[in-house]
Design a protein around this motif. Structure first.
Motif, short mmCIF file in Angstrom:
data_model
loop_
_atom_site.label_atom_id
_atom_site.label_comp_id
_atom_site.label_asym_id
_atom_site.label_seq_id
_atom_site.Cartn_x
_atom_site.Cartn_y
_atom_site.Cartn_z
N GLU A 106 3.22 -4.58 3.53
CA GLU A 106 4.52 -4.72 4.17
C GLU A 106 5.35 -5.75 3.41
O GLU A 106 4.82 -6.73 2.89
N VAL A 107 6.65 -5.51 3.35
CA VAL A 107 7.58 -6.48 2.78
C VAL A 107 8.79 -6.58 3.70
O VAL A 107 9.11 -5.65 4.43
N VAL A 108 9.41 -7.73 3.65
CA VAL A 108 10.67 -7.91 4.35
C VAL A 108 11.76 -7.74 3.31
O VAL A 108 11.72 -8.37 2.25
N VAL A 109 12.71 -6.86 3.57
CA VAL A 109 13.83 -6.66 2.66
C VAL A 109 15.04 -7.35 3.28
O VAL A 109 15.48 -6.97 4.37
N SER B 281 21.15 -7.55 6.87
CA SER B 281 19.96 -7.47 7.70
C SER B 281 18.73 -8.02 6.99
O SER B 281 18.76 -8.32 5.80
N LYS B 282 17.68 -8.09 7.76
CA LYS B 282 16.36 -8.51 7.28
C LYS B 282 15.37 -7.59 7.99
O LYS B 282 15.09 -7.77 9.17
N ASP B 283 14.90 -6.54 7.29
CA ASP B 283 14.07 -5.51 7.91
C ASP B 283 12.71 -5.42 7.25
O ASP B 283 12.56 -5.70 6.06
N ILE B 284 11.73 -4.98 8.03
CA ILE B 284 10.38 -4.78 7.51
C ILE B 284 10.25 -3.36 6.99
O ILE B 284 10.64 -2.40 7.65
N LEU C 294 9.86 2.46 -1.01
CA LEU C 294 9.67 1.83 0.29
C LEU C 294 9.69 2.89 1.38
O LEU C 294 10.40 3.90 1.26
N ILE C 295 8.93 2.66 2.44
CA ILE C 295 8.90 3.57 3.57
C ILE C 295 9.42 2.84 4.80
O ILE C 295 8.95 1.74 5.11
N ASN C 296 10.36 3.46 5.49
CA ASN C 296 10.87 2.92 6.74
C ASN C 296 9.81 3.18 7.81
O ASN C 296 9.50 4.33 8.10
N PRO C 297 9.20 2.15 8.40
CA PRO C 297 8.12 2.37 9.36
C PRO C 297 8.55 3.10 10.63
O PRO C 297 7.75 3.77 11.26
#
Length: 141
Positions: free
Chosen positions: A47-50, A56-59, A114-117
């Motif tokens: 997991e990364v925080v973008v 925004s700040k999303d996982i 990246l994959i949006n969870p």
């Protein structure tokens, strides 16, 4: 303790060439598109925080990275360096000036997947990426 823990996490700044608008989960309009972001190490492996400036700040889940190494030399700068080196230090200055003027310039790029969870959709970011950045991003997986 939470602030210091977050401050100690590794961060990689990204210069986004394409695909940045797919990171905008907030729906806010960006006139020029998203051209920069920061990948921040998460507590969970994979997991990364973008973090997108002002948005925004999303996982996200990191799915992979493909690196395209590329470098070029400038013949014009090498010639200019050789001329200046000759004027300043004679024949040995010619060699040194050409070497300094014609240094390699790193133009490497990469694709970060990246994959949006929430939706499980994959986003491909095309970024400018040095070897150091590539190795750092690879450790996040």
């Amino acid at each position: 303790m939470g602030f210091w823990k977050d401050a100690m996490k590794r961060r990689v700044s990204l210069e986004i060439l394409a695909g940045g608008n797919d990171l905008n989960l907030t729906g806010k309009q960006m006139p020029a598109g998203i051209r920069s972001a920061v990948l921040i190490e998460s507590d969970q492996r994979g997991e990364v925080v973008v973090q997108i400036p002002f948005l925004s700040k999303d996982i996200w889940l990191i799915d992979g990275i493909e690196w395209e190494e590329s470098a070029r030399r400038s013949g014009g700068k090498a010639a200019g360096g050789a001329i200046i080196g000759t004027v300043v230090a004679g024949p040995l200055g010619t060699i040194a000036g050409a070497a300094v003027g014609g240094r390699r310039r790193d133009n490497s790029k990469a694709y970060v997947y990246l994959i949006n969870p929430a939706t499980e959709e994959e986003v491909a970011l095309h970024i400018r990426c040095t070897e150091k950045q590539y190795k750092e991003i690879s450790t996040f997986m």
